[in-house]
Scaffold this motif. Sequence first.
Motif, PDB file in Angstrom:
ATOM      1  N   LYS A  62      -8.829   3.699 -10.111  1.00 36.43           N
ATOM      2  CA  LYS A  62      -8.285   3.947 -11.440  1.00 36.43           C
ATOM      3  C   LYS A  62      -7.899   5.411 -11.480  1.00 36.43           C
ATOM      4  CE  LYS A  62     -10.978   0.527 -13.942  1.00 36.43           C
ATOM      5  NZ  LYS A  62     -12.016   0.283 -14.945  1.00 36.43           N
ATOM      6  N   VAL A  63      -6.618   5.665 -11.650  1.00 37.53           N
ATOM      7  CA  VAL A  63      -6.125   7.032 -11.730  1.00 37.53           C
ATOM      8  C   VAL A  63      -5.050   7.083 -12.800  1.00 37.53           C
ATOM      9  CG1 VAL A  63      -6.645   7.673  -9.348  1.00 37.53           C
ATOM     10  CG2 VAL A  63      -4.467   6.637  -9.859  1.00 37.53           C
ATOM     11  N   VAL A  64      -4.982   8.188 -13.504  1.00 40.36           N
ATOM     12  CA  VAL A  64      -3.947   8.346 -14.522  1.00 40.36           C
ATOM     13  C   VAL A  64      -2.691   8.916 -13.885  1.00 40.36           C
ATOM     14  CG1 VAL A  64      -3.332   9.485 -16.685  1.00 40.36           C
ATOM     15  CG2 VAL A  64      -5.636   8.571 -16.361  1.00 40.36           C
ATOM     16  N   LYS A  65      -2.790  10.086 -13.292  1.00 40.81           N
ATOM     17  CA  LYS A  65      -1.616  10.672 -12.660  1.00 40.81           C
ATOM     18  C   LYS A  65      -1.903  11.469 -11.404  1.00 40.81           C
ATOM     19  CE  LYS A  65      -1.681  14.638 -15.727  1.00 40.81           C
ATOM     20  NZ  LYS A  65      -1.022  15.451 -16.674  1.00 40.81           N
ATOM     21  N   PRO A  66      -3.159  11.677 -11.025  1.00 42.71           N
ATOM     22  CA  PRO A  66      -3.391  12.489  -9.832  1.00 42.71           C
ATOM     23  C   PRO A  66      -2.854  11.843  -8.554  1.00 42.71           C
ATOM     24  CG  PRO A  66      -5.434  12.168 -11.054  1.00 42.71           C
ATOM     25  CD  PRO A  66      -4.402  11.256 -11.648  1.00 42.71           C
ATOM     26  N   MET A  67      -2.636  12.677  -7.551  1.00 42.81           N
ATOM     27  CA  MET A  67      -2.321  12.189  -6.214  1.00 42.81           C
ATOM     28  C   MET A  67      -3.643  11.687  -5.641  1.00 42.81           C
ATOM     29  SD  MET A  67      -2.466  12.548  -2.703  1.00 42.81           S
ATOM     30  CE  MET A  67      -3.230  14.107  -2.412  1.00 42.81           C
ATOM     31  N   PHE A  68      -3.647  10.466  -5.123  1.00 44.42           N
ATOM     32  CA  PHE A  68      -4.881   9.835  -4.662  1.00 44.42           C
ATOM     33  C   PHE A  68      -4.637   9.170  -3.321  1.00 44.42           C
ATOM     34  CE2 PHE A  68      -7.826   6.412  -4.147  1.00 44.42           C
ATOM     35  CZ  PHE A  68      -8.994   6.828  -4.757  1.00 44.42           C
ATOM     36  N   LYS A  69      -5.409   9.524  -2.315  1.00 45.05           N
ATOM     37  CA  LYS A  69      -5.334   8.900  -0.991  1.00 45.05           C
ATOM     38  C   LYS A  69      -6.743   8.472  -0.606  1.00 45.05           C
ATOM     39  CE  LYS A  69      -0.994   9.991  -0.094  1.00 45.05           C
ATOM     40  NZ  LYS A  69       0.068   9.071   0.080  1.00 45.05           N
ATOM     41  N   ALA A  70      -6.856   7.284  -0.012  1.00 43.45           N
ATOM     42  CA  ALA A  70      -8.152   6.790   0.445  1.00 43.45           C
ATOM     43  C   ALA A  70      -7.999   6.216   1.842  1.00 43.45           C
ATOM     44  CB  ALA A  70      -8.689   5.739  -0.512  1.00 43.45           C
ATOM     45  N   PHE A  71      -9.078   6.295   2.621  1.00 39.29           N
ATOM     46  CA  PHE A  71      -9.061   5.884   4.021  1.00 39.29           C
ATOM     47  C   PHE A  71     -10.333   5.119   4.353  1.00 39.29           C
ATOM     48  CE2 PHE A  71      -6.965   9.872   3.286  1.00 39.29           C
ATOM     49  CZ  PHE A  71      -5.749   9.757   3.928  1.00 39.29           C
ATOM     50  N   ILE A  72     -10.233   4.125   5.228  1.00 42.06           N
ATOM     51  CA  ILE A  72     -11.400   3.454   5.781  1.00 42.06           C
ATOM     52  C   ILE A  72     -11.375   3.738   7.278  1.00 42.06           C
ATOM     53  CG2 ILE A  72     -10.191   1.236   5.892  1.00 42.06           C
ATOM     54  CD1 ILE A  72     -12.891  -0.153   5.666  1.00 42.06           C
ATOM     55  N   ASP A  73     -12.417   4.388   7.751  1.00 37.33           N
ATOM     56  CA  ASP A  73     -12.521   4.788   9.157  1.00 37.33           C
ATOM     57  C   ASP A  73     -11.280   5.551   9.620  1.00 37.33           C
ATOM     58  OD1 ASP A  73     -15.003   3.516   9.236  1.00 37.33           O
ATOM     59  OD2 ASP A  73     -14.139   1.632   9.915  1.00 37.33           O
ATOM     60  N   GLY A  74     -10.751   6.398   8.740  1.00 38.75           N
ATOM     61  CA  GLY A  74      -9.608   7.237   9.074  1.00 38.75           C
ATOM     62  C   GLY A  74      -8.246   6.591   8.932  1.00 38.75           C
ATOM     63  N   LYS A  75      -8.198   5.301   8.603  1.00 39.38           N
ATOM     64  CA  LYS A  75      -6.918   4.606   8.432  1.00 39.38           C
ATOM     65  C   LYS A  75      -6.604   4.492   6.946  1.00 39.38           C
ATOM     66  CE  LYS A  75      -7.424   2.006  12.670  1.00 39.38           C
ATOM     67  NZ  LYS A  75      -7.621   0.711  13.294  1.00 39.38           N
ATOM     68  N   ALA A  76      -5.398   4.892   6.556  1.00 39.88           N
ATOM     69  CA  ALA A  76      -5.005   4.904   5.148  1.00 39.88           C
ATOM     70  C   ALA A  76      -5.041   3.506   4.534  1.00 39.88           C
ATOM     71  CB  ALA A  76      -3.611   5.500   4.992  1.00 39.88           C
ATOM     72  N   LEU A  77      -5.604   3.416   3.340  1.00 38.84           N
ATOM     73  CA  LEU A  77      -5.557   2.169   2.573  1.00 38.84           C
ATOM     74  C   LEU A  77      -4.208   2.098   1.878  1.00 38.84           C
ATOM     75  CD1 LEU A  77      -9.099   2.187   0.963  1.00 38.84           C
ATOM     76  CD2 LEU A  77      -8.251   0.609   2.704  1.00 38.84           C
ATOM     77  N   LYS A  78      -3.605   0.936   1.887  1.00 44.61           N
ATOM     78  CA  LYS A  78      -2.319   0.738   1.222  1.00 44.61           C
ATOM     79  C   LYS A  78      -2.579   0.002  -0.091  1.00 44.61           C
ATOM     80  CE  LYS A  78       0.323   0.513   5.529  1.00 44.61           C
ATOM     81  NZ  LYS A  78       0.342   1.831   5.833  1.00 44.61           N
ATOM     82  N   PHE A  79      -2.529   0.753  -1.177  1.00 41.62           N
ATOM     83  CA  PHE A  79      -2.787   0.189  -2.500  1.00 41.62           C
ATOM     84  C   PHE A  79      -1.531  -0.473  -3.033  1.00 41.62           C
ATOM     85  CE2 PHE A  79      -6.355   3.017  -2.192  1.00 41.62           C
ATOM     86  CZ  PHE A  79      -7.348   2.381  -2.924  1.00 41.62           C
ATOM     87  N   SER A  80      -1.717  -1.633  -3.635  1.00 43.78           N
ATOM     88  CA  SER A  80      -0.673  -2.317  -4.398  1.00 43.78           C
ATOM     89  C   SER A  80      -1.143  -2.244  -5.836  1.00 43.78           C
ATOM     90  CB  SER A  80      -0.540  -3.774  -3.938  1.00 43.78           C
ATOM     91  OG  SER A  80       0.398  -4.442  -4.744  1.00 43.78           O
TER      92      SER A  80
END
Length: 89
Positions: free
Chosen positions: A9-27
């Motif tokens: 849940k984000v309003v406007k910040p830049m947000f990146k998340a990773f599992i074991d160093g691999k980027a999660l692709k959010f839809s």
Amino acid sequence: MKAVSFKRKVVKPMFKAFIDGKALKFSGDEATAKAAEGQHALTWVVLGDSGDSYTIEIAAPAESKFKHTATLDSDRKDAGLHWFTVAAE
């Protein structure tokens, strides 16, 4: 391998998340990744304005559930690490 569900849940910040160093692709605000039995690392980086808030969550499987909510301070950035375990099917 099990499907691991992530939510954010984000309003406007830049947000990146990773599992074991691999980027999660959010839809929208949800992402799914396959993870083998064992321990894994969820990491995230957030940039925004002071006062912006965000939430990162592991919604499934049950043994991996986790939820973190924070508000950005005057540094306008945050990052985190959470170790989680995926049990055998």
